[in-house]
Enzyme design. Structure first.
Site, PDB file in Angstrom:
ATOM      1  N   THR A  13       3.378 -15.816  38.780  1.00 58.48           N
ATOM      2  CA  THR A  13       4.193 -16.700  37.963  1.00 58.48           C
ATOM      3  C   THR A  13       3.834 -16.378  36.535  1.00 58.48           C
ATOM      4  OG1 THR A  13       5.039 -18.936  37.824  1.00 58.48           O
ATOM      5  CG2 THR A  13       2.684 -18.707  37.603  1.00 58.48           C
ATOM      6  N   LYS A  45       8.232 -24.742  38.017  1.00 57.86           N
ATOM      7  CA  LYS A  45       6.785 -24.789  37.820  1.00 57.86           C
ATOM      8  C   LYS A  45       6.380 -25.471  36.517  1.00 57.86           C
ATOM      9  CE  LYS A  45       6.866 -20.332  40.053  1.00 57.86           C
ATOM     10  NZ  LYS A  45       6.717 -18.907  39.788  1.00 57.86           N
ATOM     11  N   GLY A  57       2.656 -26.968  32.989  1.00 56.99           N
ATOM     12  CA  GLY A  57       3.116 -25.848  33.800  1.00 56.99           C
ATOM     13  C   GLY A  57       1.954 -25.374  34.639  1.00 56.99           C
ATOM     14  N   SER A 136       0.394 -14.247  36.386  1.00 63.13           N
ATOM     15  CA  SER A 136       0.354 -12.787  36.471  1.00 63.13           C
ATOM     16  C   SER A 136       1.043 -12.096  35.309  1.00 63.13           C
ATOM     17  CB  SER A 136       0.969 -12.325  37.790  1.00 63.13           C
ATOM     18  OG  SER A 136       2.304 -12.770  37.879  1.00 63.13           O
TER      19      SER A 136
END
Length: 182
Positions: A13, A45, A57, A136
């Site tokens: 994400t 998210k 988040g 990521s």
């Protein structure tokens, strides 16, 4: 019973927070991946908390992140208008509680004046440059947003452009964004 090596690996994400000219934005992509497969492209998210005064988040395991967000909401009720104190208290609980210690997620939390990265290692980090990112694709979005901070773009434009750049580079990030602004 499966061991950790045989369980599916959930990746990816990108969550980005930008504060500029009195506006605070958190943007998150919608991709959920399992190994090399995209299993969902429009996950949400990013959430508003505390009656719309706080945005959070998350990156990591979804159920773990929801548990942490619920705990953060309780801390915000306990310490109204004290985001730093709520985050520190959550991080302390997360590090010391036997159940919470096993949660695998990170939070990016902001109000109109501050941004914090909260981790299970007990960290509550406020960025130096009013930009923070996790996940990521976080480093790609962070670099892009920092480069855009000196432009005439507002916080939301910077967040959207930086997330677009991250989506072009990181295979675990897509362009389906959730953007919340304070």
């Amino acid at each position: 019973m499966a061991d950790a090596e045989t369980l599916p690996s959930w990746h990816g994400t990108t969550i980005l927070a930008v504060r500029k000219d009195g506006r605070t934005v958190i943007a998150g992509d919608g991709q959920v991946s399992m190994g090399q497969t995209i299993v969902k492209g429009n996950a949400r998210k990013v959430r508003t908390l505390a009656g719309g005064k706080v945005i959070a988040g998350f990156a990591g395991a979804t159920a773990d992140a929801f548990t942490l967000i619920e705990r953060l909401e309780a801390k915000l009720e306990q310490y109204p208008d004290q985001l730093a104190r709520a985050c520190v208290d959550l991080a302390k609980d997360w590090r010391t509680d036997r159940y919470l210690r096993r949660l695998e997620a990170m939070l990016l939390v902001a109000d109109s004046t501050a941004i914090y990265t909260v981790t299970g290692m007990g960290d509550v980090l406020e960025p130096t440059h009013a930009v923070a990112a996790i996940g990521s694709g976080g480093n790609y979005a962070l670099a892009a947003a920092r480069a855009l901070m000196d432009t005439d773009f507002g916080a939301e434009d910077i967040a959207r452009r930086a997330m677009g750049i991250a989506a072009e580079i990181c295979v675990y990030t897509n362009g389906s964004l959730t953007v919340e602004t304070l």
